[in-house]
Write a protein that holds these residues in place. Structure first.
Motif, PDB file in Angstrom:
ATOM      1  N   ASP A  36      -8.940   9.789   4.629  1.00  0.00           N
ATOM      2  CA  ASP A  36      -7.723   9.017   4.376  1.00  0.00           C
ATOM      3  C   ASP A  36      -7.427   8.895   2.889  1.00  0.00           C
ATOM      4  O   ASP A  36      -6.259   8.863   2.486  1.00  0.00           O
ATOM      5  CB  ASP A  36      -7.836   7.638   5.025  1.00  0.00           C
ATOM      6  CG  ASP A  36      -7.800   7.714   6.539  1.00  0.00           C
ATOM      7  OD1 ASP A  36      -7.373   8.755   7.064  1.00  0.00           O
ATOM      8  OD2 ASP A  36      -8.215   6.742   7.202  1.00  0.00           O
ATOM      9  N   ILE A  37      -8.470   8.820   2.064  1.00  0.00           N
ATOM     10  CA  ILE A  37      -8.243   8.812   0.620  1.00  0.00           C
ATOM     11  C   ILE A  37      -7.590  10.129   0.190  1.00  0.00           C
ATOM     12  O   ILE A  37      -6.682  10.150  -0.646  1.00  0.00           O
ATOM     13  CB  ILE A  37      -9.571   8.582  -0.127  1.00  0.00           C
ATOM     14  CG1 ILE A  37     -10.027   7.124   0.058  1.00  0.00           C
ATOM     15  CG2 ILE A  37      -9.415   8.895  -1.616  1.00  0.00           C
ATOM     16  CD1 ILE A  37     -11.387   6.825  -0.539  1.00  0.00           C
ATOM     17  N   ASP A  42      -5.816   1.325   4.411  1.00  0.00           N
ATOM     18  CA  ASP A  42      -4.699   1.333   3.475  1.00  0.00           C
ATOM     19  C   ASP A  42      -5.219   1.651   2.081  1.00  0.00           C
ATOM     20  O   ASP A  42      -6.409   1.512   1.788  1.00  0.00           O
ATOM     21  CB  ASP A  42      -3.887   0.030   3.509  1.00  0.00           C
ATOM     22  CG  ASP A  42      -4.590  -1.171   2.923  1.00  0.00           C
ATOM     23  OD1 ASP A  42      -5.102  -1.071   1.792  1.00  0.00           O
ATOM     24  OD2 ASP A  42      -4.617  -2.224   3.586  1.00  0.00           O
ATOM     25  N   SER A  43      -4.311   2.118   1.240  1.00  0.00           N
ATOM     26  CA  SER A  43      -4.686   2.608  -0.078  1.00  0.00           C
ATOM     27  C   SER A  43      -4.958   1.496  -1.073  1.00  0.00           C
ATOM     28  O   SER A  43      -5.380   1.769  -2.203  1.00  0.00           O
ATOM     29  CB  SER A  43      -3.586   3.529  -0.620  1.00  0.00           C
ATOM     30  OG  SER A  43      -2.334   2.858  -0.645  1.00  0.00           O
ATOM     31  N   HIS A  60      -3.984  10.070   0.999  1.00  0.00           N
ATOM     32  CA  HIS A  60      -3.203   9.235   0.089  1.00  0.00           C
ATOM     33  C   HIS A  60      -2.479  10.115  -0.931  1.00  0.00           C
ATOM     34  O   HIS A  60      -1.264   9.980  -1.139  1.00  0.00           O
ATOM     35  CB  HIS A  60      -4.145   8.247  -0.622  1.00  0.00           C
ATOM     36  CG  HIS A  60      -3.468   7.362  -1.608  1.00  0.00           C
ATOM     37  ND1 HIS A  60      -4.120   6.818  -2.690  1.00  0.00           N
ATOM     38  CD2 HIS A  60      -2.172   6.938  -1.703  1.00  0.00           C
ATOM     39  CE1 HIS A  60      -3.270   6.081  -3.394  1.00  0.00           C
ATOM     40  NE2 HIS A  60      -2.081   6.136  -2.818  1.00  0.00           N
ATOM     41  N   PRO A  95       0.822  -1.215   0.000  1.00  0.00           N
ATOM     42  CA  PRO A  95       0.000   0.000   0.000  1.00  0.00           C
ATOM     43  C   PRO A  95       0.860   1.271   0.000  1.00  0.00           C
ATOM     44  O   PRO A  95       1.816   1.379   0.752  1.00  0.00           O
ATOM     45  CB  PRO A  95      -0.807  -0.122   1.299  1.00  0.00           C
ATOM     46  CG  PRO A  95      -0.847  -1.586   1.590  1.00  0.00           C
ATOM     47  CD  PRO A  95       0.468  -2.121   1.106  1.00  0.00           C
ATOM     48  N   MET A 105      -8.755   0.988   0.188  1.00  0.00           N
ATOM     49  CA  MET A 105      -9.437   2.285   0.153  1.00  0.00           C
ATOM     50  C   MET A 105     -10.651   2.304   1.088  1.00  0.00           C
ATOM     51  O   MET A 105     -11.695   2.852   0.755  1.00  0.00           O
ATOM     52  CB  MET A 105      -9.873   2.651  -1.277  1.00  0.00           C
ATOM     53  CG  MET A 105      -8.724   3.023  -2.186  1.00  0.00           C
ATOM     54  SD  MET A 105      -7.938   4.575  -1.651  1.00  0.00           S
ATOM     55  CE  MET A 105      -6.803   4.883  -2.993  1.00  0.00           C
TER      56      MET A 105
END
Length: 346
Positions: free
Chosen positions: A81-82, A52-53, A85, A35, A56
């Motif tokens: 959180d997105i 985590d990316s 990123h 990630p 998503m």
């Protein structure tokens, strides 16, 4: 990392401690399939959320947060959180350019949050950023200004220190909203966070010529002190204390290793004393572990610890271990808002 209320009033008064809310953000470049961003949130060092990316999606990691907040909370956390990123991807590129790097594996990390002392009422906030495991930027809350130990961070320091609105916003947030969220989370997880579990203590040695390790595991909360005694006197020579590590079940483990020759061990009285929540345990009998015959509990705990440490990027974040915290925002009584926020560009 590591502190909760005790069940008994008398013990609480004697061993009151600081409570912390902290998040670790780790951006990574140069590793396929790993990630690009992971986010871990902890209350008193107990992980309660993860993002985590790759997935998503922000998800709960404890039952107490799952039961006390709704879908709006996680949707808001996920959106924030997105957004983070892209912020971390951009800042890795900025840092690479400043350090004149074009290839390789690189990390950009942030740790921030707050803590309060349940006895004195004192509060504190933290906000720090790191690049490739080294300190990059640090917000000094007493003087309300950013500082950097490296030349590559000076331009960001100047930019952010000139933004008084941002500095005042951080000050207000960490002194009020962050503390409100921390207290709310402590109430949500009261039954879990107030537990007290004593450590199991063992002396381990691979062979008669190897170092002797004092291993304390299975304890909660995380505050523990390991001391070596030689002939009933504290002994600090040739002693190495390990880092605090999490176990899979939410408890903690820690070790301390002493280098001593077989003759020294035979001719002197060595023991290991572990103090936890006002109680002590002493070990002086070595368990020899030939080959790979390490107790399965230690293996499981160590594996779980490695997994968690990889997730939160501690391998490159050791510079921050003496400070703790993270920054939630938009506190509300129903817990429907995310406890994270966006950051300015470097």
């Amino acid at each position: 990392m590591r502190h909760v209320l005790l069940l008994l009033l008398g013990a609480h008064l004697a061993y009151a401690r600081k409570h912390s809310l902290k998040y670790f953000y780790t951006g990574v470049s140069g590793i396929d399939e790993f990630p690009e961003l992971t986010v871990v949130g902890l209350v008193n060092d107990e992980q309660f959320m993860y993002f985590d990316s790759n997935t998503m999606k922000a998800v709960p990691k404890t039952e107490w947060i799952r039961q006390n907040v709704g879908a709006d909370y996680w949707d808001s956390q996920t959106r924030t959180d997105i957004g983070q990123h892209q912020y971390f991807k951009n800042n890795i590129q900025v840092a690479k350019a400043r350090f004149n790097q074009t290839t390789g594996v690189h990390t950009f990390q942030q740790m921030y949050g707050c803590e309060f002392d349940d006895q004195t009422g004192a509060t504190n906030g933290f906000r720090q950023l790191g690049y490739d495991g080294e300190n990059f930027l640090d917000l000094d809350f007493k003087q309300l200004r950013w500082i950097s130990p490296v030349q590559q961070g000076f331009s960001t320091v100047q930019k952010w220190n000139n933004n008084r609105a941002l500095l005042e916003s951080d000050k207000q947030y960490f002194s009020t909203e962050c503390i409100e969220w921390l207290k709310k989370y402590l109430q949500y997880g009261k039954s879990s966070l107030e537990k007290t579990v004593s450590p199991q203590v063992s002396l381990l040695q691979k062979s008669s010529s190897s170092s002797v390790t004092c291993h304390a595991t299975g304890f909660y909360p995380s505050g523990v002190k390991i001391t070596w005694m030689r002939n009933d006197q504290e002994h600090h020579e040739d002693v190495e204390v390990g880092e605090l590590l999490p176990n899979e079940d939410g408890t903690f483990q820690k070790k301390s290793t002493i280098r001593v020759t077989p003759d020294e061990w035979k001719n002197n009285k060595y023991s290991c004393v572990v103090e936890h929540q006002g109680k002590t345990k002493t070990a002086n009998e070595i368990r020899t572990n030939p080959g790979a015959s390490v107790p399965i509990g230690i293996i499981v705990g160590a594996v779980a610890a490695v997994i968690l440490l990889v997730i939160i990027g501690v391998a490159g974040f050791m510079v921050y271990q003496k400070k703790k915290g993270f920054k939630p925002v938009n506190a509300s009584d129903d817990g429907s808002n995310s406890s994270t926020h966006s950051d300015p560009k470097a």
